[in-house]
Write a protein that holds these residues in place. Sequence first.
Motif, PDB file in Angstrom:
ATOM      1  N   GLU A   1       0.829  -1.205   0.000  1.00  0.00           N
ATOM      2  CA  GLU A   1       0.000   0.000   0.000  1.00  0.00           C
ATOM      3  C   GLU A   1       0.862   1.253   0.000  1.00  0.00           C
TER       4      GLU A   1
ATOM      5  N   PHE B   1       2.149   1.794  -3.512  1.00  0.00           N
ATOM      6  CA  PHE B   1       1.077   2.344  -4.336  1.00  0.00           C
ATOM      7  C   PHE B   1       0.861   3.823  -4.022  1.00  0.00           C
ATOM      8  N   LEU B   2       0.836   4.167  -2.751  1.00  0.00           N
ATOM      9  CA  LEU B   2       0.666   5.567  -2.356  1.00  0.00           C
ATOM     10  C   LEU B   2       1.849   6.407  -2.833  1.00  0.00           C
TER      11      LEU B   2
ATOM     12  N   GLN C   1       3.682   5.817  -5.495  1.00  0.00           N
ATOM     13  CA  GLN C   1       3.512   5.993  -6.935  1.00  0.00           C
ATOM     14  C   GLN C   1       2.467   7.059  -7.236  1.00  0.00           C
ATOM     15  N   THR C   2       1.426   7.109  -6.428  1.00  0.00           N
ATOM     16  CA  THR C   2       0.384   8.115  -6.612  1.00  0.00           C
ATOM     17  C   THR C   2       0.950   9.514  -6.376  1.00  0.00           C
ATOM     18  N   TYR C   3       1.695   9.684  -5.288  1.00  0.00           N
ATOM     19  CA  TYR C   3       2.317  10.988  -5.019  1.00  0.00           C
ATOM     20  C   TYR C   3       3.343  11.344  -6.081  1.00  0.00           C
TER      21      TYR C   3
ATOM     22  N   THR D   1       3.256  10.488  -9.235  1.00  0.00           N
ATOM     23  CA  THR D   1       2.499  10.943 -10.401  1.00  0.00           C
ATOM     24  C   THR D   1       2.020  12.370 -10.206  1.00  0.00           C
ATOM     25  N   TYR D   2       1.530  12.678  -9.018  1.00  0.00           N
ATOM     26  CA  TYR D   2       1.069  14.031  -8.716  1.00  0.00           C
ATOM     27  C   TYR D   2       2.203  15.047  -8.824  1.00  0.00           C
TER      28      TYR D   2
END
Length: 102
Positions: free
Chosen positions: A53, A56-57, A59-61, A63-64
């Motif tokens: 998790e 994944f988090l 990778q999300t940050y 991308t942002y």
Amino acid sequence: MSGSKVLRSLLHELRQAASDANDMKKSLAARYIRAQYKRLETTDQQFCKARNEAIFLGQTYLTYLSSQRKYNEIYREYHGRGERSVKETADLVGFKLPTDPK
């Protein structure tokens, strides 16, 4: 993407966003990210749902942050600065002006 690649990429994006290289040493965000990745470090024989998790988090940050940096670059490039000449406009869209033979 592995956890270490995500971590390096996140720190790279934070470095890009920082105005000074010394800011990274003092950055609370960088310290927090390193601490979380160190806390969730596991061996190959362990399975850790929280680590997955966290990746994944991360990778999300990532991308942002990269999207925000690219947006700012594009905004600075194309934001209206008043009237442009015909040549500047042609260069902006990739056209060449015809030349007059003399």
